[in-house]
Scaffold this motif. Structure first.
Motif, PDB file in Angstrom:
ATOM      1  N   ILE A  38     -23.428  56.515  -0.454  1.00 59.56           N
ATOM      2  CA  ILE A  38     -22.729  55.912  -1.793  1.00 59.56           C
ATOM      3  C   ILE A  38     -23.518  56.380  -3.149  1.00 59.56           C
ATOM      4  O   ILE A  38     -22.692  56.530  -4.210  1.00 59.56           O
ATOM      5  N   SER A  39     -24.681  56.412  -3.159  1.00 60.85           N
ATOM      6  CA  SER A  39     -25.444  56.567  -4.594  1.00 60.85           C
ATOM      7  C   SER A  39     -24.900  58.280  -4.886  1.00 60.85           C
ATOM      8  O   SER A  39     -24.798  58.439  -6.058  1.00 60.85           O
ATOM      9  N   GLU A  40     -24.581  58.959  -3.989  1.00 63.28           N
ATOM     10  CA  GLU A  40     -24.297  60.371  -4.207  1.00 63.28           C
ATOM     11  C   GLU A  40     -22.780  60.535  -4.451  1.00 63.28           C
ATOM     12  O   GLU A  40     -22.175  61.710  -4.545  1.00 63.28           O
ATOM     13  N   VAL A  42     -26.590  48.471   1.383  1.00 64.53           N
ATOM     14  CA  VAL A  42     -25.570  48.158   0.871  1.00 64.53           C
ATOM     15  C   VAL A  42     -25.660  46.730   0.548  1.00 64.53           C
ATOM     16  O   VAL A  42     -26.142  45.690   1.300  1.00 64.53           O
ATOM     17  N   ASP A  43     -25.299  46.380  -0.604  1.00 64.44           N
ATOM     18  CA  ASP A  43     -24.994  45.159  -1.208  1.00 64.44           C
ATOM     19  C   ASP A  43     -23.864  44.352  -0.453  1.00 64.44           C
ATOM     20  O   ASP A  43     -22.591  44.660  -0.711  1.00 64.44           O
ATOM     21  N   LYS A  96     -32.020  61.385   3.499  1.00 62.29           N
ATOM     22  CA  LYS A  96     -31.844  60.661   4.827  1.00 62.29           C
ATOM     23  C   LYS A  96     -30.138  60.485   4.637  1.00 62.29           C
ATOM     24  O   LYS A  96     -29.713  60.076   3.680  1.00 62.29           O
ATOM     25  N   ILE A  97     -29.617  60.663   5.724  1.00 61.57           N
ATOM     26  CA  ILE A  97     -28.199  60.394   6.102  1.00 61.57           C
ATOM     27  C   ILE A  97     -27.884  58.926   6.379  1.00 61.57           C
ATOM     28  O   ILE A  97     -28.003  58.327   7.439  1.00 61.57           O
ATOM     29  N   LEU A 112     -15.073  52.112   1.764  1.00 60.45           N
ATOM     30  CA  LEU A 112     -15.927  51.469   3.013  1.00 60.45           C
ATOM     31  C   LEU A 112     -15.517  50.245   3.229  1.00 60.45           C
ATOM     32  O   LEU A 112     -15.256  49.860   4.396  1.00 60.45           O
ATOM     33  N   GLN A 113     -15.209  49.306   2.260  1.00 63.29           N
ATOM     34  CA  GLN A 113     -14.385  47.951   2.516  1.00 63.29           C
ATOM     35  C   GLN A 113     -13.088  47.981   3.315  1.00 63.29           C
ATOM     36  O   GLN A 113     -12.970  47.348   4.177  1.00 63.29           O
TER      37      GLN A 113
END
Length: 579
Positions: free
Chosen positions: A38-40, A72-73, A31-32, A48-49
């Motif tokens: 982030i995991s890939e 996302v955390d 899934k996009i 991102l920040q």
């Protein structure tokens, strides 16, 4: 929001089409989502920040919108945002609010500006904002504190609104608080022991709030600056009221009077009980006081006198566990144990088991500390340590009463355990609880307590381990995709293509996403082969291997089946069943 965000990341060149293609070409396709990007390692948290800070400054995104992002955390992200915006970051769950400061500002103003004053120092007033870039809000709050500068902090918007909602309830009892203070001023310290109608009204309100919210316990605590009232709802503590510190003493004194405790004794723990009518129903409240650094901690266990005894089939056991457990409690003699941590519903299961097997032709006796619910047709004994009536002493006397079935509220020491096993070996059915993490660990715990393995193998019939998980709120239940990490961890037990759910949060569940609880469990029946293994001193691993051969289903697996059935969430299973 998620689709628009990915598109914006593409338009800005933060993510490339080649990066998106990696997810699509994966087998199976992924899934996009931000989480997968982030995991890939197609997108880093640092990138991102920086992107979010830029968009915030440009006014393209609001902090509230950022908080809606899934996968996302967000805590590290908010800390970074605060750093980039040159303001402090505060987690409101770990912060004590100065109530006297809070009450100086009209509640409507705080809601309007999404702000909350926290504390006052020599250098200024600490104020958290849902949007630290809103200069209008800062100016308005600053005008309310003309003599000191405000220090701007960022907090998660959702947490600000949650705290404001809780504090609104506290605001609604402002009149009662003022009445209590007036009573104290008129009567001095001794007024605490007199009939103060305002304190009684406040206690009634606290008890009513607990009953309405289905709380199992009420915690009244003195902190350095405040008096906090929290309710345990579905196993989790939720703040209900927050008062100034001066309210604690009259409140605790009245609670002690109601429970027949010594109001002058504040250095020793005390235990008591009182009955109170709430909304036309009688409730028992078991009271415990404990001296703490800033005063006392008072905990009330809520016991509904009219509560119908739960039936075993309604406890939420899976069919597999229910069948094994009901077979075990029908044994003519032996010991059946229910294990788990405090608050996992062990006593409720024992009551349900007694209810299922009680018979007019049998003498059934229980020994409990204390008796929580009265049952017809059985003899119930209350432990009384001050009178020398311990579990072990009571159990010895019970055996002279010619019982058929015995229920021991809890096995706390080797002496009680030895008598219980001897009772089981001499023709009695014994039901009891033990504190262990899982069913098979109970065997090693019993052996560690000094009981000979041949006695254990002969006495044990079955061991059930259990936990209580919160059920998804049916009013706001929606399908969800668990995190990649969670799916990897449950891969061994998960059903391919299963749909998982979560509660989004609504008024019905007080925005938690959960209403009520039910059991997840594992049952370890002691077969003849298992009995031989125990007698020969087999290891826990050998016992587990044999149990699996006989069809043992672990608590984690039982929980995952409940999550797949849409009853609870994977997060909730991990919270209680990770071993």
């Amino acid at each position: 929001m998620a689709h628009n965000l990915i598109q914006t990341l593409l338009d800005e060149g933060v993510v490339t089409k080649a990066g998106i293609a990696i997810l699509i070409k994966a087998r199976p396709p992924k899934k996009i989502s931000l989480e997968n990007l982030i995991s890939e390692k197609i997108l880093t948290m640092d990138t991102l920040q920086k992107f979010f800070v830029r968009k915030l400054r440009q006014g393209n995104f609001s902090i509230t919108e950022i908080e809606e992002i899934e996968g996302v955390d967000l805590d590290p992200l908010f800390k970074k945002l605060a750093e980039e915006l040159h303001v402090g970051y505060i987690d409101l769950d770990d912060t004590e609010i100065n109530m006297s400061l809070f009450s100086k500002i009209p509640y409507s103003q705080l809601v309007k500006y999404g702000a909350m004053p926290l504390d006052e120092a020599d250098l200024g007033i600490k104020v958290v904002f849902a949007d630290p870039l809103d200069m209008g809000a800062q100016d308005a709050i600053q005008r309310l504190f003309p003599h000191k500068p405000i220090q701007v902090y960022l907090a998660r918007p959702k947490k600000i609104w949650q705290h404001l909602q809780r504090l609104e309830i506290t605001q609604s009892v402002k009149g009662l608080i003022e009445e209590i203070r007036a009573d104290l001023r008129e009567g001095g310290a001794e007024k605490e022991t007199d009939e103060s109608p305002a304190v009684l009204k406040l206690i009634d309100l606290i008890l009513r709030d607990a009953v309405i919210t289905r709380a199992s316990d009420i915690h009244i605590e003195a902190t350095e600056k405040n008096c906090i009232v929290r309710n345990r709802i579905d196993g989790m503590l939720v703040q209900s009221f927050l008062f100034d510190k001066d309210i604690f003493n009259p409140l605790s004194s009245r609670m002690k009077l109601l429970s027949n405790l010594d109001i002058a004794e504040k250095r020793k723990p005390q235990d008591g009980r009182f009955t109170h009518n709430v909304a036309g129903k009688e409730f028992d409240f078991r009271v415990s006081t404990l001296p703490t650094l800033f005063g006392e901690s008072i905990v009330l266990r809520v016991l509904d006198k009219s509560k119908v005894m739960i039936r075993l089939e309604d406890a939420g056991m899976s069919n597999h566990c229910y069948k094994l457990f009901t077979e075990a409690i029908k044994a003519p003699y032996g010991i059946v144990l229910v294990t788990g941590p405090t608050g996992s519903g062990k006593t409720t299961t024992l009551y349900g088991a007694l209810n299922a097997i009680k018979d007019i032709r049998d003498k059934t006796i229980t020994v409990e500390d204390p008796v929580e619910y009265q049952m017809g047709g059985i003899q119930q004994v209350n432990v009384n340590k001050s009178a020398g009536l311990t579990f072990a002493n009571a159990l010895r006397s019970i055996l002279r009463q010619d019982p058929d079935k015995i229920m021991i509220g809890e096995i706390r020491d080797a002496e009680t355990l030895r008598i219980a096993i001897q009772a089981a070996l001499t023709g009695h059915l014994v039901l009891s609880t033990l504190h262990t993490n899982d069913a098979i660990s109970a065997v090693t715990r019993i052996l560690d307590m000094g009981i000979e393995s041949y006695l254990v193998s002969g006495a044990l019939v079955a061991i059930q381990a259990q936990r209580l998980v919160r059920k998804i709120c049916p009013h706001c239940k929606v399908p969800t995709t668990p995190s990649i990490k969670a799916l990897e961890e449950i891969a061994e037990y998960a059903t391919e293509g299963a749909t998982y759910y979560k509660g989004e949060g609504c008024k019905e569940c007080q925005h938690t996403g959960y209403i009520g609880r039910e059991m997840i469990s594992e049952v370890f029946p002691i077969s003849e082969t298992t009995s031989h293994l125990i007698a020969s001193g087999a290891s826990k691993e050998a016992l587990m291997a044999q149990a699996k051969k006989e069809g043992f289903v672990s608590m984690l697996e039982d929980g995952i089946r409940k999550a797949e059935a849409g009853k609870t969430t994977i997060d909730e299973i991990f919270r209680v069943a990770r071993l």
